[in-house]
Write a protein that holds these residues in place. Structure first.
Motif, PDB file in Angstrom:
ATOM      1  N   ALA A   1       0.840  -1.204   0.000  1.00 43.67           N
ATOM      2  CA  ALA A   1       0.000   0.000   0.000  1.00 43.67           C
ATOM      3  C   ALA A   1       0.874   1.253   0.000  1.00 43.67           C
ATOM      4  CB  ALA A   1      -0.930  -0.005   1.201  1.00 43.67           C
TER       5      ALA A   1
ATOM      6  N   LEU B   1     -10.325   3.824  -2.797  1.00 44.18           N
ATOM      7  CA  LEU B   1     -10.459   2.367  -2.717  1.00 44.18           C
ATOM      8  C   LEU B   1     -11.732   1.913  -3.401  1.00 44.18           C
ATOM      9  CD1 LEU B   1     -12.738   1.992  -0.262  1.00 44.18           C
ATOM     10  CD2 LEU B   1     -10.774   2.633   1.117  1.00 44.18           C
TER      11      LEU B   1
ATOM     12  N   SER C   1      -2.857  -0.835   6.334  1.00 43.79           N
ATOM     13  CA  SER C   1      -2.538  -0.490   4.944  1.00 43.79           C
ATOM     14  C   SER C   1      -2.953   0.943   4.620  1.00 43.79           C
ATOM     15  CB  SER C   1      -3.228  -1.468   3.986  1.00 43.79           C
ATOM     16  OG  SER C   1      -2.681  -2.766   4.114  1.00 43.79           O
ATOM     17  N   LEU C   2      -4.127   1.347   5.122  1.00 47.25           N
ATOM     18  CA  LEU C   2      -4.582   2.718   4.901  1.00 47.25           C
ATOM     19  C   LEU C   2      -3.628   3.712   5.562  1.00 47.25           C
ATOM     20  CD1 LEU C   2      -8.413   2.215   5.533  1.00 47.25           C
ATOM     21  CD2 LEU C   2      -7.287   2.449   3.327  1.00 47.25           C
ATOM     22  N   GLU C   3      -3.182   3.387   6.771  1.00 43.62           N
ATOM     23  CA  GLU C   3      -2.256   4.276   7.478  1.00 43.62           C
ATOM     24  C   GLU C   3      -0.913   4.358   6.760  1.00 43.62           C
ATOM     25  OE1 GLU C   3      -3.993   3.741  12.041  1.00 43.62           O
ATOM     26  OE2 GLU C   3      -2.338   2.462  11.340  1.00 43.62           O
TER      27      GLU C   3
ATOM     28  N   GLN D   1      -1.336   6.602   3.789  1.00 45.67           N
ATOM     29  CA  GLN D   1      -1.582   8.000   4.143  1.00 45.67           C
ATOM     30  C   GLN D   1      -0.285   8.766   4.438  1.00 45.67           C
ATOM     31  OE1 GLN D   1      -5.296   9.664   6.306  1.00 45.67           O
ATOM     32  NE2 GLN D   1      -3.822   9.277   7.924  1.00 45.67           N
TER      33      GLN D   1
ATOM     34  N   VAL E   1      -5.688   9.840   1.894  1.00 42.09           N
ATOM     35  CA  VAL E   1      -6.525   8.662   1.688  1.00 42.09           C
ATOM     36  C   VAL E   1      -7.989   9.083   1.831  1.00 42.09           C
ATOM     37  CG1 VAL E   1      -7.183   6.408   2.610  1.00 42.09           C
ATOM     38  CG2 VAL E   1      -4.768   7.026   2.462  1.00 42.09           C
TER      39      VAL E   1
ATOM     40  N   ILE F   1      -9.630   7.339   7.172  1.00 44.90           N
ATOM     41  CA  ILE F   1      -9.398   6.128   7.950  1.00 44.90           C
ATOM     42  C   ILE F   1     -10.416   5.970   9.074  1.00 44.90           C
ATOM     43  CG2 ILE F   1      -7.739   4.967   9.477  1.00 44.90           C
ATOM     44  CD1 ILE F   1      -5.519   6.176   7.711  1.00 44.90           C
TER      45      ILE F   1
ATOM     46  N   MET G   1     -13.536   4.594   7.616  1.00 44.08           N
ATOM     47  CA  MET G   1     -13.353   3.207   7.186  1.00 44.08           C
ATOM     48  C   MET G   1     -13.324   2.257   8.372  1.00 44.08           C
ATOM     49  SD  MET G   1     -13.498   3.185   4.007  1.00 44.08           S
ATOM     50  CE  MET G   1     -13.132   1.436   3.934  1.00 44.08           C
TER      51      MET G   1
END
Length: 377
Positions: free
Chosen positions: A62, A74, A83-85, A88, A93, A97, A100
């Protein structure tokens, strides 16, 4: 906030059909696209600039995706928070987060809706077999039990009280003995959804509601606009826009709703991405959902969501391929029908391989045309 203008690079976590169709819309606007997906030959692979191979919890992949991007979005909810962090650190993102984290867990999502005054059906949080044993009679003996995390299109779900003698113990085992939500079975008049878009600077637009028909918990067909009364439509629009604002949405969000026979409008689930029920927006509305997510995450002015002409879609599942190659030429003899295939390499039962779309003078006409075309396959 400053807009991310065409020529920039958008990263998409997930390269399935939703990522593919988003990438195609982004290309039309002049953006470059990169995706990350566990499958290096995913449907988006053939229409993007680069494809990074990585599972949904692969934070390193990611991050590698995000390094070369100006913004990340996404197409699937299952991307891990880690993965998002990781992404970012290199690019914004969108959706965010915090949103999400809430949506990924059905327990958190249901509780958020209740806490914010949104109407939902009766449900119970399930943390153990004993919880499920107690919930079944409390919910009237008929319920859907859904894993708190993961699962869609009927996966990670068990029906109880619908003829098959599934016990609480068996349901708990089938769901992997993990936290779940038990939802009371409702007497439904219709299932609808409302797609809402919101930019980082707070502009909000919501599409006319779509009416949805499911078979085996998978969407069979959908039409825009729905046929709900004007007061129900107004309430659905207000609820979707309120959720978008209160969750500080950056992107698009499909709000799935139930209209019960006794007139209640209830929120079912939230999907912070393009949605199967809005594929018809490519033909029904001035701006498709795929162009709209690009506009939203890049903080461009949102596109017009007005209805141009009623349109319907019918999903094409892998079952169609199991006996013979579908006869697409026959389906395309029906006036107003279009074909959309996702370039998936192997067909299997229940797998979404593509869809048919159709326009009509009325929603009913559009549905009739798309189902006539499907029958010719």
């Amino acid at each position: 906030m400053s807009a991310i203008l065409p020529g920039a690079t958008i990263g998409i976590l997930g390269g399935g059909q939703l990522g593919r169709m988003t990438a195609m819309a982004a290309r039309s606007l002049g953006y470059r696209i990169q995706v990350m997906d566990p499958d290096p030959s995913c449907p988006a692979r053939f229409v993007v600039d680069a494809c990074f191979e990585g599972s949904w919890d692969d934070a390193r992949a990611a991050a590698n995706l995000a390094r070369g991007c100006d913004v990340i979005t996404l197409e699937i909810e299952q991307i891990s928070v880690a993965s998002l962090e990781a992404a970012q650190k290199y690019a914004p993102v969108r959706p965010g987060i915090a949103m999400m984290r809430t949506i990924q867990d059905r327990i958190l999502q249901k509780n958020w809706l209740v806490e914010h005054g949104l109407p939902v059906g009766e449900f119970r949080t399930i943390e153990s077999e004993a919880d499920l044993e107690a919930a079944i009679p409390a919910l009237g003996g008929r319920c859907f039990v859904k894993s708190a995390r993961g699962g869609y299109d009927g996966r990670s779900q068990v029906k109880i009280g619908f003829g098959d003698p599934v016990s609480a113990a068996e349901a708990w085992r089938l769901l992997g003995e993990r936290p779940a939500v038990a939802e009371q079975a409702l007497d439904l008049e219709k299932e609808i959804s409302v797609m809402v878009a919101r930019t980082p600077n707070g502009e909000v637009k919501s599409y006319p509601s779509a009416e949805n028909y499911h078979e085996n918990q998978i969407l069979a067909w959908s039409v825009i606009p729905s046929s709900v009364p004007a007061d129900v439509e107004a309430k659905a629009q207000e609820m979707a826009r309120r959720i978008a604002d209160q969750m500080q949405l950056e992107g698009i969000l499909a709000v799935e709703m139930f209209l019960t026979r006794d007139g209640r409008l209830l929120v079912n689930e939230l999907a912070p991405r393009p949605h199967n029920s809005y594929h018809a927006s490519e033909r029904a509305c001035v701006t498709s959902q795929f162009e709209q997510i690009v506009r939203a995450v890049c903080d461009l002015p949102l596109g017009d969501v007005a209805l141009v002409k009623p349109a319907a879609i019918a999903n094409l599942l892998g079952d169609l391929w199991l006996n013979h190659e579908p006869k697409f030429d026959r389906a395309l003899t029906v006036p107003g029908v279009g074909l959309h295939l996702y370039e998936k390499h192997s067909a299997r039962a229940g797998r979404k391989m593509g869809h048919l779309s159709a326009i009509g003078d009325t929603p009913q006409d559009a549905v009739a045309r798309v189902l006539e075309a499907k029958a010719l396959l």
